[in-house]
Write an enzyme that holds these catalytic residues in place. Structure first.
Site, PDB file in Angstrom:
ATOM      1  N   GLU A 176      -5.925 -10.820  -1.340  1.00  0.00           N
ATOM      2  CA  GLU A 176      -6.774 -10.647   0.085  1.00  0.00           C
ATOM      3  C   GLU A 176      -8.312 -10.515  -0.395  1.00  0.00           C
ATOM      4  OE1 GLU A 176      -5.542  -7.026   2.287  1.00  0.00           O
ATOM      5  OE2 GLU A 176      -3.222  -7.591   1.987  1.00  0.00           O
TER       6      GLU A 176
ATOM      7  N   GLU B 283       1.032  -1.185   0.034  1.00  0.00           N
ATOM      8  CA  GLU B 283       0.152   0.014   0.197  1.00  0.00           C
ATOM      9  C   GLU B 283       0.833   1.357  -0.118  1.00  0.00           C
ATOM     10  OE1 GLU B 283      -2.769  -0.427   3.228  1.00  0.00           O
ATOM     11  OE2 GLU B 283      -3.427  -2.361   2.520  1.00  0.00           O
TER      12      GLU B 283
HETATM   13  O1  G3I Z   1      -4.623  -8.229  18.802  1.00  0.00           O
HETATM   14  C1  G3I Z   1      -5.542  -6.876  19.167  1.00  0.00           C
HETATM   15  C2  G3I Z   1      -5.978  -7.411  20.635  1.00  0.00           C
HETATM   16  O2  G3I Z   1      -4.891  -7.752  21.444  1.00  0.00           O
HETATM   17  C3  G3I Z   1      -7.013  -6.292  20.962  1.00  0.00           C
HETATM   18  O3  G3I Z   1      -7.683  -6.710  22.123  1.00  0.00           O
HETATM   19  C4  G3I Z   1      -8.071  -5.820  19.838  1.00  0.00           C
HETATM   20  C5  G3I Z   1      -8.682  -4.729  20.356  1.00  0.00           C
HETATM   21  O4  G3I Z   1      -9.398  -4.029  19.133  1.00  0.00           O
HETATM   22  O5  G3I Z   1      -7.330  -5.518  18.742  1.00  0.00           O
HETATM   23  C6  G3I Z   1      -6.266  -6.731  18.165  1.00  0.00           C
HETATM   24  O6  G3I Z   1      -5.788  -6.295  17.079  1.00  0.00           O
HETATM   25  C7  G3I Z   1      -6.471  -5.881  16.140  1.00  0.00           C
HETATM   26  C8  G3I Z   1      -6.201  -7.294  15.019  1.00  0.00           C
HETATM   27  O7  G3I Z   1      -6.761  -6.682  13.690  1.00  0.00           O
HETATM   28  C9  G3I Z   1      -6.151  -8.342  15.487  1.00  0.00           C
HETATM   29  O8  G3I Z   1      -7.485  -8.696  15.302  1.00  0.00           O
HETATM   30  C10 G3I Z   1      -6.594  -4.686  15.503  1.00  0.00           C
HETATM   31  O9  G3I Z   1      -7.123  -3.746  16.546  1.00  0.00           O
HETATM   32  C11 G3I Z   1      -6.999  -4.410  14.311  1.00  0.00           C
HETATM   33  O10 G3I Z   1      -6.911  -3.136  13.761  1.00  0.00           O
HETATM   34  C12 G3I Z   1      -6.809  -5.573  13.185  1.00  0.00           C
HETATM   35  O11 G3I Z   1      -7.101  -5.197  12.141  1.00  0.00           O
HETATM   36  C13 G3I Z   1      -6.439  -5.887  10.728  1.00  0.00           C
HETATM   37  C14 G3I Z   1      -6.112  -4.770   9.728  1.00  0.00           C
HETATM   38  O12 G3I Z   1      -5.634  -5.289   8.518  1.00  0.00           O
HETATM   39  C15 G3I Z   1      -5.164  -3.789  10.411  1.00  0.00           C
HETATM   40  O13 G3I Z   1      -4.016  -4.338  10.805  1.00  0.00           O
HETATM   41  C16 G3I Z   1      -7.448  -6.781  10.216  1.00  0.00           C
HETATM   42  O14 G3I Z   1      -7.875  -7.990  10.947  1.00  0.00           O
HETATM   43  C17 G3I Z   1      -6.859  -7.246   8.930  1.00  0.00           C
HETATM   44  O15 G3I Z   1      -7.787  -8.007   8.140  1.00  0.00           O
HETATM   45  C18 G3I Z   1      -6.707  -5.874   8.102  1.00  0.00           C
HETATM   46  O16 G3I Z   1      -5.789  -6.636   7.036  1.00  0.00           O
HETATM   47  C19 G3I Z   1      -5.532  -5.506   5.852  1.00  0.00           C
HETATM   48  C20 G3I Z   1      -3.981  -6.015   5.098  1.00  0.00           C
HETATM   49  O17 G3I Z   1      -3.204  -6.416   6.191  1.00  0.00           O
HETATM   50  C21 G3I Z   1      -3.674  -5.070   4.194  1.00  0.00           C
HETATM   51  N1  G3I Z   1      -4.694  -4.667   3.401  1.00  0.00           N
HETATM   52  C22 G3I Z   1      -6.120  -4.495   3.918  1.00  0.00           C
HETATM   53  C23 G3I Z   1      -6.469  -5.383   4.900  1.00  0.00           C
HETATM   54  C24 G3I Z   1      -7.945  -4.984   5.369  1.00  0.00           C
HETATM   55  O18 G3I Z   1      -7.993  -3.978   6.195  1.00  0.00           O
END
Ligand code: G3I
Length: 371
Positions: free
Chosen positions: A263, A158
Site C-alpha cells: 500500500e 492489521e
Molecule cells: O462508499 C462510501 C460512500 O457511499 C459514502 O458516501 C462516503 C462518505 O464518506 O464514504 C464512502 O466510503 C468511504 C470509502 O473509503 C470509499 O471511498 C469510507 O467512508 C472511507 O472510510 C473509506 O476509506 C478507506 C479506508 O481504507 C477505510 O476502509 C480508504 O479509501 C482506503 O484507502 C483505506 O485503505 C486502508 C487499507 O484498506 C488497509 N490499510 C490502511 C489503508 C489506509 O487507511
C-alpha cells in the site's frame, strides 16, 4: 508485365508491414513502470469503483500501461462485499476480477479478515459462534468464488498493535489468537492456488515486526500455508526509515516468505503525531499550518519526494529476490486516501501521478533507476 504486378503487390504488402513493425517497435520501446520493472517484481496499483467501472479514460490508460497488478482498495472489504448475514455483493468484485483478467494483471484480494470496515451485525458482536460462523462463511464464500482467479489474498490484515502484541479486535476477543491460523487454513482450503499474505502497517518497525515474525513462525510451525508478508508502506517523506525497512525485508525473508509492499504512498504533509509538543487534538483539525500546499506542491517538496522514492526503489531493487510486488495505494494524488487522513480536506501529493495524471518528478526518479 506479370512480373511488375507481382513486384508492385509485393511492395504493397511489405512497405506497410515495414512501417507497422517500426511503429510497434516504437510503441514497445516506450518504457513504463511495469515494463521497466518487469524482471524485478509486480508493479501494482490500488483501484476504486470509478477505475473498476472504467469511467475515467486517463486513469484507465495509466492503470493499463503503467501497472501489471491491481488491488481492490475498498470493494472487497467485508462491509461492502458481505453486508448482511446471507447477503453478498459481488457486482463490483466480479468486475474487478474481469478487469484484471482482461489485462493479464496480478490480482490481489484485499482483505478477508480485518477488524475495520466490518458489517454492522458483526462489528461489536461478542458471541463466539456468531463471529466464527461469519468468518468461516465469509472466507469460504468470497475466496471460494474467486478460486483460481486471484493471485494473492491479504488473508489477515492489521492484527497487531504497535507494541507487537495482538490487536484486541472483535476476532481476538471472541475467538482467541487461534483465529489467525484458522483464517489462513480456511483461505488455503477455499483457494489452494492463491498466495496467502499477512498484511500490516508499521511492521518494519522493530516491536511490531517482532509480532509479525511470531505470526509467521507460528503458522509455519503448525504447517499452515503462508506465502508472504505485506508491509503496507504508508510512510512520510519526513520520517522514512530505510534501515528499518531493509532489516524487515531481511528478517521476513529469512522465515521463507516473500515480502510485498502492498500500500505504498509517501505523505508530504505534516502529521499531527510528528509535531512534538503540540496538542495532538488541536492539530487533528485542518489549518493552514497542517495543509500548507493547497495551491500546489512546491518544487522543493517535489524534489524531496522524488529523492525518497528513488532511495526506496534502490532498496527494493537491492532486495528484489525477496520482494514479490510493490503496489501504490492509489492511481493519482487526487485519488489518495491521504487527502482525508488523518485530517479531512487536505491537499496531499503522495503518489507518482498528479491530479491531472501527469507524471511527477518522483515518477521519473523511479523509472530512471532502470535505464
Ligand atoms: O462508499 C462510501 C460512500 O457511499 C459514502 O458516501 C462516503 C462518505 O464518506 O464514504 C464512502 O466510503 C468511504 C470509502 O473509503 C470509499 O471511498 C469510507 O467512508 C472511507 O472510510 C473509506 O476509506 C478507506 C479506508 O481504507 C477505510 O476502509 C480508504 O479509501 C482506503 O484507502 C483505506 O485503505 C486502508 C487499507 O484498506 C488497509 N490499510 C490502511 C489503508 C489506509 O487507511
Amino acid at each position: 508485365m506479370k512480373k511488375n504486378i507481382f513486384k508492385k503487390s509485393l511492395l504493397g504488402i511489405m512497405l506497410p508491414a515495414f512501417f507497422l513493425a517500426q511503429i510497434s517497435c516504437a510503441q514497445k520501446s516506450v518504457k513504463t513502470l511495469k515494463t521497466a520493472y518487469k524482471k524485478d517484481f509486480v508493479m501494482g496499483v490500488a483501484i476504486g469503483t470509478e477505475h473498476i467501472l472504467e469511467k475515467d479514460a486517463k486513469a484507465n490508460e495509466i492503470i493499463k500501461s503503467e501497472f501489471n497488478g491491481i488491488t481492490a482498495e475498498n470493494i472487497m472489504k467485508a462491509e461492502v462485499i458481505h453486508p448482511q448475514w446471507d447477503k453478498y455483493n459481488f457486482d463490483l468484485s466480479d468486475k474487478f476480477i474481469e478487469l484484471g483478467q482482461k489485462n493479464k494483471m496480478y490480482i490481489t484480494g484485499h482483505t478477508l479478515v480485518w477488524h475495520s470496515q466490518l458489517p454492522p451485525f458483526i462489528r461489536r458482536n461478542n458471541n463466539k459462534d456468531s463471529v466464527q460462523t461469519f468468518m468461516r462463511n465469509h472466507i469460504a464464500t468470497v475466496a471460494g468464488r474467486y478460486a483460481g482467479k486471484i493471485d494473492s489474498w491479504d488473508v489477515v490484515n492489521e492484527a497487531l498493535e504497535e507494541d507487537g502484541t495482538l490487536r484486541k479486535s472483535v476476532y481476538l476477543k471472541t475467538l482467541g489468537e487461534g483465529y489467525i491460523q484458522e483464517a489462513f487454513e480456511l483461505a488455503a482450503k477455499a483457494d489452494p492456488k492463491a498466495a496467502l499474505y499477512y498484511n500490516d502497517y508499521n511492521i518494519e518497525q522493530p516491536a511490531k515486526r517482532k509480532g509479525a515474525i511470531e505470526i509467521v513462525k507460528k503458522l509455519k510451525a503448525a504447517g499452515v500455508k503462508i506465502d508472504g508478508v505485506g508491509i503496507q508502506g504508508h510512510w512520510s517523506i519526513n520520517t522514512l526509515n530505510l534501515q528499518e525497512i531493509e532489516d524487515a525485508i531481511v528478517d521476513f525473508s529469512k522465515l521463507g516468505v516473500k515480502v510485498a509492499f502492498t500500500e505504498l504512498d509517501l505523505t508530504v504533509l505534516p502529521n499531527p503525531w510528528d509535531m512534538k509538543g503540540a496538542d495532538v487534538n488541536q492539530s487533528y483539525k485542518n489549518s493552514p499550518q497542517m495543509n500548507p500546499y493547497t495551491a500546489g506542491m512546491p518544487d522543493s517538496v517535489g524534489v524531496v519526494l522524488a529523492q525518497k522514492y528513488e532511495d526506496l526503489f534502490k532498496l527494493f531493487l537491492k532486495h528484489k529476490d525477496s520482494i514479490s510486488r510493490i503496489t501504490f495505494w492509489g492511481v493519482n494524488d487526487g485519488h489518495s486516501w491521504l487527502n482525508g487522513f488523518p485530517i479531512r480536506g487536505r491537499v496531499n501529493y503522495p503518489l507518482l501521478f498528479d491530479r491531472n495524471y501527469e507524471k511527477k518528478k518522483a515518477y521519473f526518479s523511479v523509472l530512471n533507476l532502470k535505464k
